[in-house]
Design a protein around this motif. Structure first.
Motif, PDB file in Angstrom:
ATOM      1  N   GLN A 114      34.722  43.289  29.782  1.00  0.00           N
ATOM      2  CA  GLN A 114      35.848  42.396  30.060  1.00  0.00           C
ATOM      3  C   GLN A 114      36.009  42.173  31.558  1.00  0.00           C
ATOM      4  OE1 GLN A 114      39.208  43.939  27.862  1.00  0.00           O
ATOM      5  NE2 GLN A 114      38.246  43.456  25.901  1.00  0.00           N
ATOM      6  N   ARG A 115      36.725  41.104  31.884  1.00  0.00           N
ATOM      7  CA  ARG A 115      37.002  40.702  33.267  1.00  0.00           C
ATOM      8  C   ARG A 115      35.744  40.235  34.004  1.00  0.00           C
ATOM      9  NH1 ARG A 115      41.855  40.643  32.133  1.00  0.00           N
ATOM     10  NH2 ARG A 115      43.153  42.482  31.963  1.00  0.00           N
ATOM     11  N   GLY A 147      34.712  36.082  28.059  1.00  0.00           N
ATOM     12  CA  GLY A 147      35.557  35.459  27.042  1.00  0.00           C
ATOM     13  C   GLY A 147      35.386  33.946  27.069  1.00  0.00           C
TER      14      GLY A 147
END
Length: 172
Positions: free
Chosen positions: A102-103, A107
Motif C-alpha cells: 500500500q501507499r 490501488g
C-alpha cells in the motif's frame, strides 16, 4: 520501478487460491474494509473466498489480479450479471492491495485494470459500495464514480459503531 500488471483470471488454482486467501486475511487484519472487522483468521475468510472462486469457475465473476514483479499484490472481484437486461453492468467487490504494497499507487493501478477488463468485456457501467467513515469514496471519485445512494447504518463494525454503506456508480 517495479512492474505492475492487472490480469483477468477466470480460473483459480490451489496456488492462486492460497495467495488470495493470505492477501484477503492480511488486508482485513490491517483494517481494510473488505467484508470483515479485524481480527480474522484464514478460516474466517475461506468461506467467502470459496464462494468467490465458485462464482469465477461458473463464469459469473472474474478476478482482477494485481501482480507486482510477478508476485500477487492484490485483487478485486468483478461480479457479472446473468440477466440479459444487465449484461452491460458489473459490480466491483473486495478491492484490495496487500498492506506491504500500500501507499505505492497500486490501488490506482488495480482500479484502472478493473476498468480495462470491464471495457474489454463490453461493460458500460460499474457499481461498487464503500463503508462510510473510511474516506474511500474520494478515491473512487477520482475514477469518475458518483454516489447515488446510501444505506444508513447498514454496516456494524462494532457495538455502537454503525456505518453507512455508500453506493457508487461509474460510466466507463
Amino acid at each position: 520501478m517495479p512492474h505492475a500488471e492487472v490480469t483477468a483470471q477466470s480460473h483459480v488454482d490451489q496456488g492462486l487460491r492460497a495467495q488470495l486467501l493470505a492477501c484477503w486475511t492480511d488486508v482485513a487484519n490491517a483494517g481494510g474494509a473488505v467484508g470483515f472487522v479485524a481480527p480474522v483468521t484464514a478460516a474466517d475468510v475461506e468461506p467467502l473466498l470459496a464462494a468467490v472462486v465458485d462464482r469465477v469457475h461458473e463464469g459469473r465473476a472474474l478476478i482482477a489480479l494485481l501482480r507486482v514483479d510477478g508476485e500477487v499484490a492484490g485483487f478485486a472481484v468483478l461480479s457479472l450479471s446473468l440477466s440479459p437486461l444487465r449484461r452491460h453492468w458489473a459490480t466491483v467487490l473486495r478491492v484490495q492491495v496487500h498492506p506491504s504494497r500500500q501507499r505505492q499507487g497500486l490501488g490506482r493501478v488495480l482500479m484502472s485494470g478493473v476498468h480495462d477488463i470491464a471495457r474489454a468485456r463490453g461493460m458500460e457501467f460499474l457499481h461498487l459500495t464503500v463503508r462510510g467513515g473510511t474516506g474511500l469514496e474520494a478515491f473512487y471519485q477520482g475514477f469518475g464514480y458518483q454516489e447515488f445512494g446510501r444505506m444508513p447504518g447498514a454496516i456494524r463494525v462494532a457495538p455502537g459503531d454503525d456505518r453507512d454503506e455508500l453506493h457508487l456508480t461509474c460510466r466507463l
